[in-house]
Design an enzyme around this catalytic site. Structure first.
Site, PDB file in Angstrom:
ATOM      1  N   ARG A  88      -6.230  -1.117 -11.605  1.00  0.00           N
ATOM      2  CA  ARG A  88      -5.706   0.112 -10.798  1.00  0.00           C
ATOM      3  C   ARG A  88      -5.150   1.143 -12.044  1.00  0.00           C
ATOM      4  O   ARG A  88      -4.934   2.207 -11.763  1.00  0.00           O
ATOM      5  CB  ARG A  88      -4.348  -0.337 -10.380  1.00  0.00           C
ATOM      6  CG  ARG A  88      -4.770  -1.327  -8.897  1.00  0.00           C
ATOM      7  CD  ARG A  88      -3.525  -1.495  -7.988  1.00  0.00           C
ATOM      8  NE  ARG A  88      -4.255  -2.295  -6.809  1.00  0.00           N
ATOM      9  CZ  ARG A  88      -3.218  -2.637  -5.927  1.00  0.00           C
ATOM     10  NH1 ARG A  88      -1.925  -2.357  -5.682  1.00  0.00           N
ATOM     11  NH2 ARG A  88      -3.788  -3.399  -4.942  1.00  0.00           N
ATOM     12  N   ASP A  94       9.098   5.607   1.322  1.00  0.00           N
ATOM     13  CA  ASP A  94       8.335   5.001   0.298  1.00  0.00           C
ATOM     14  C   ASP A  94       8.566   5.335  -0.824  1.00  0.00           C
ATOM     15  O   ASP A  94       8.766   6.582  -1.098  1.00  0.00           O
ATOM     16  CB  ASP A  94       6.969   4.629   1.199  1.00  0.00           C
ATOM     17  CG  ASP A  94       6.393   3.582   0.438  1.00  0.00           C
ATOM     18  OD1 ASP A  94       6.149   2.511   1.195  1.00  0.00           O
ATOM     19  OD2 ASP A  94       5.791   3.756  -0.626  1.00  0.00           O
TER      20      ASP A  94
END
Length: 290
Positions: free
Chosen positions: A51, A162
């Site tokens: 990632r 979030d």
């Protein structure tokens, strides 16, 4: 074999040998923990590589060590790294017993409060791509579209937050594939969802009561009002025990007396928050009256 030996320049074209070492992984894990509370154990080394490697390339850095030096100084790039390592797996009506409880127990209480002229505030904390938030909104509005429209005119708001901007954008767009909405009950789907070209969207009316905000749960919370219900599910599984206890206590303190906290199936309330919260169902907690 060390990470430095396992991850070589062949796996990340255009960078120097020794691109990713054990020290690099530990440094990234420490930075992510300090920024977001997420714990990255040794078994996540491959995940971190897969990632973060694209971010190393995008930033024009030759090694992970170079990139780590960048994110230590650059808050915006550090946030990109946190976003990349945030897990966002979710689906509509996940842990359905929570929504059944909300419909049968919480919702009638909220309707009574609205009928009395009071405000109702709900929070989907760690909302990811929005499936939890919209499941909550649809359950609140119910299958009777006329009655739901009347509810929308009251003082009711849902906060969806979030840490990751990219999932917030998808949540706010409120558009999903047919496969993604398969678990939405037919009555709620008929009342509040529309289909077009293989995509399914939440109605504009239902969207109007939701506010989306980027928020780090370990940072400052600018909200002033107490909440009637907070959903924070399968977020704390990535935190260590002290961080979990602090966060749950903050949630408990932000609930009005009588409000409900819904957490993930493998999460538990421990520590000081147990003085404020009483378990009323599987991973469902009730804020004790003052």
């Amino acid at each position: 074999m060390t990470l430095a030996a396992a991850f070589t320049a062949e796996r990340l074209p255009g960078v120097s040998p020794g691109v990713y070492s054990d020290a690099d992984f530990r440094a990234i894990a420490e930075l992510i923990y300090a920024e977001s509370g997420n714990v990255l154990p040794d078994g996540k080394a491959m995940l971190v590589y897969s990632r973060i490697a694209p971010l190393v390339r995008r930033a024009g850095r030759q090694t992970f060590a170079d990139y780590i030096a960048l994110i230590r100084q650059d808050a915006a790039e550090r946030k990109c790294a946190v976003d990349a390592l945030t897990t966002n797996h979710t689906f509509f009506f996940r842990e359905a017993h929570h929504f059944a409880h909300f419909a049968q127990v919480t919702r009638p209480q909220l309707l009574n409060r609205l009928d009395a002229g009071e405000a109702v505030r709900l929070w989907s904390a760690g909302c990811s791509s929005g499936e939890e938030t919209w499941s909550l909104v649809l359950t609140l509005l119910g299958e009777d579209r006329h009655a739901g429209r009347g509810l929308l005119k009251r003082d009711v708001r849902v906060l969806a937050s979030d840490i990751a901007d990219q999932v917030l954008r998808r949540a706010e767009a409120a558009t999903y594939s047919e496969a993604e909405v398969k678990d939405v009950p037919p009555g709620l789907r008929k009342a509040w969802l529309t289909s077009l070209g293989g995509q399914v969207s939440v109605s504009e009316e239902a969207r109007a009561i939701v506010r989306f905000r980027q928020l780090n749960l370990l940072g400052e919370w600018p909200m002033a009002r107490a909440f009637d219900a907070i959903f924070c599910r399968n977020v704390m599984i990535y935190f260590d025990p002290p961080t979990k206890e602090k966060l749950v206590l903050r949630f408990a303190q932000r609930l009005r007396p009588g409000g409900f906290l819904y957490i993930g199936h493998s999460e538990r309330v421990t520590g000081p928050a147990t003085d404020l919260l009483e378990q009323t169902g599987p991973t469902i907690y009730h804020r004790r009256d003052a």
